[in-house]
Design a protein around this motif. Structure first.
Motif, PDB file in Angstrom:
ATOM      1  N   ASN A 237      11.757  63.578  79.271  1.00 31.18           N
ATOM      2  CA  ASN A 237      12.952  63.365  78.461  1.00 31.18           C
ATOM      3  C   ASN A 237      14.193  63.429  79.347  1.00 31.18           C
ATOM      4  O   ASN A 237      14.434  64.428  80.030  1.00 31.18           O
ATOM      5  CB  ASN A 237      13.055  64.419  77.358  1.00 31.18           C
ATOM      6  CG  ASN A 237      11.972  64.244  76.301  1.00 31.18           C
ATOM      7  OD1 ASN A 237      11.415  63.159  76.148  1.00 31.18           O
ATOM      8  ND2 ASN A 237      11.660  65.315  75.595  1.00 31.18           N
ATOM      9  N   ASN A 239      17.322  62.573  77.876  1.00 27.26           N
ATOM     10  CA  ASN A 239      18.173  63.182  76.854  1.00 27.26           C
ATOM     11  C   ASN A 239      17.457  63.012  75.516  1.00 27.26           C
ATOM     12  O   ASN A 239      16.284  62.632  75.466  1.00 27.26           O
ATOM     13  CB  ASN A 239      19.582  62.555  76.846  1.00 27.26           C
ATOM     14  CG  ASN A 239      19.527  61.038  76.776  1.00 27.26           C
ATOM     15  OD1 ASN A 239      18.816  60.465  75.942  1.00 27.26           O
ATOM     16  ND2 ASN A 239      20.270  60.366  77.660  1.00 27.26           N
ATOM     17  N   GLU A 240      18.159  63.263  74.426  1.00 21.07           N
ATOM     18  CA  GLU A 240      17.517  63.215  73.116  1.00 21.07           C
ATOM     19  C   GLU A 240      17.024  61.828  72.745  1.00 21.07           C
ATOM     20  O   GLU A 240      16.082  61.687  71.968  1.00 21.07           O
ATOM     21  CB  GLU A 240      18.500  63.710  72.047  1.00 21.07           C
ATOM     22  CG  GLU A 240      18.829  65.191  72.169  1.00 21.07           C
ATOM     23  CD  GLU A 240      19.759  65.649  71.064  1.00 21.07           C
ATOM     24  OE1 GLU A 240      20.158  64.793  70.246  1.00 21.07           O
ATOM     25  OE2 GLU A 240      20.087  66.846  71.016  1.00 21.07           O
ATOM     26  N   LYS A 242      16.370  59.243  75.139  1.00 16.69           N
ATOM     27  CA  LYS A 242      15.893  58.431  76.259  1.00 16.69           C
ATOM     28  C   LYS A 242      14.819  59.168  77.038  1.00 16.69           C
ATOM     29  O   LYS A 242      14.914  60.375  77.263  1.00 16.69           O
ATOM     30  CB  LYS A 242      17.062  58.085  77.187  1.00 16.69           C
ATOM     31  CG  LYS A 242      16.685  57.167  78.333  1.00 16.69           C
ATOM     32  CD  LYS A 242      17.912  56.851  79.185  1.00 16.69           C
ATOM     33  CE  LYS A 242      17.542  55.943  80.351  1.00 16.69           C
ATOM     34  NZ  LYS A 242      18.715  55.675  81.220  1.00 16.69           N
TER      35      LYS A 242
END
Length: 299
Positions: A237, A239-240, A242
């Protein structure tokens, strides 16, 4: 107003469901690395040791040394002893040269007596005395050579023993140097410069952060899809919204089932027993960290 609230809740539930499904994969786990605890191979004061946690070291890199003065002096003493041994070794050819000259003269005299005896100018006793003298000289030569050879062999053995001790000291001197065994990042440092360390004392821990392993867990129904050497895709991950993918290779599959770790989700949450697999991943950009969660797709 009530319809607006219901519509908003419905929209949120759809978005949440879509976001969760977007990152749905075959298995998940955490990243591990090959970690090595480097320990002292000698006793003494740590004269130089300036690494810090987070340093990136190369394989074979010199990182410090342990006091080796006494070992160095011991080596010099052994080398001096060896030199003294070489001086004491007798030169056999020089030592027996005089007796060889006596034998040569005695043989010349014997040939002269043989010629005289042929002309009846000498007696058989004179020839017998010449032969006897030569035999005595030869026996004396053999005895002297044996004595000198024994002395030389004894000194050679003493020198060989010293050479073995010199090799042992040189090995201990090499072990006073702290050489990093693998390329990686220093995770922990256990001692500081100028501390006194003993053989086996842990100095630091280093991990290979370029070549990592994702330890993931699969259920029994997934075993038929997984084979050692198979190429897979690993995700982390960013970010949230991507994820980043990396190519991976399955290197190990456990042959024993275990309970699902609390921190790991499986494709089928109804399964309590899972099998661990290890997937080799090259951390090309350095974004993957030890202990980070990752996902994997087998197909």
């Amino acid at each position: 107003m009530k319809q607006s609230i219901i519509l908003a809740i419905g929209t949120f539930m759809i978005m949440f469901s879509c976001n969760r499904n977007k990152f749905e994969h075959d298995a998940s786990g955490t990243f591990e690395s090959t970690e090595v605890i480097v320990s002292s191979e000698a006793n003494g004061k740590l004269e130089s040791f300036q690494i810090i946690e987070g340093d990136i070291l190369t394989k074979g890199q010199y990182v410090g040394y342990i006091d080796s003065i006494q070992l160095y002096l011991k080596k010099k003493q052994l080398l001096a002893t060896n030199k003294a041994i070489q001086v004491k070794k007798p030169d056999i050819s020089v030592q027996v040269s005089s007796i060889k000259e006596q034998i040569a003269k005695a043989e010349f005299e014997r040939r002269r007596i043989q010629r005289l005896l042929a002309d009846n100018a000498a007696t058989q006793k004179e020839l017998d005395d010449a032969n006897s003298q030569i035999e005595v000289l030869k026996k004396s030569l053999n005895a002297q050579v044996n004595t000198l050879s024994t002395s030389v062999n004894g000194l050679d053995e003493e020198s060989n023993t010293n050479n073995v001790q010199v090799s042992q000291i040189e090995d201990q001197l090499r072990k006073c140097k702290i050489i990093n065994p693998i390329q990686g990042t220093v995770l922990n440092k256990y001692v500081e410069e100028k501390e006194v360390v003993t053989q086996g004392k842990a100095l630091y821990k280093i991990a290979d952060t370029k070549n990592l392993f994702l330890r993931a867990y699969i259920v029994s129904e997934q075993l038929e899809k997984v084979k050692i050497g198979e190429k897979v895709t690993v995700f982390i991950n960013i970010n949230e919204d991507k994820q980043k993918s990396y190519p991976g290779t399955i290197t190990w599959i456990s042959d024993k089932a275990e309970f699902t770790p609390k921190t790991i989700q499986t494709k089928d949450e109804r399964q309590n027993l899972v099998y661990a697999v290890k997937i080799a991943v090259t951390n090309t950009d350095g974004l993957i960290k030890i202990g980070m969660y990752g996902d994997v797709d087998f197909r």
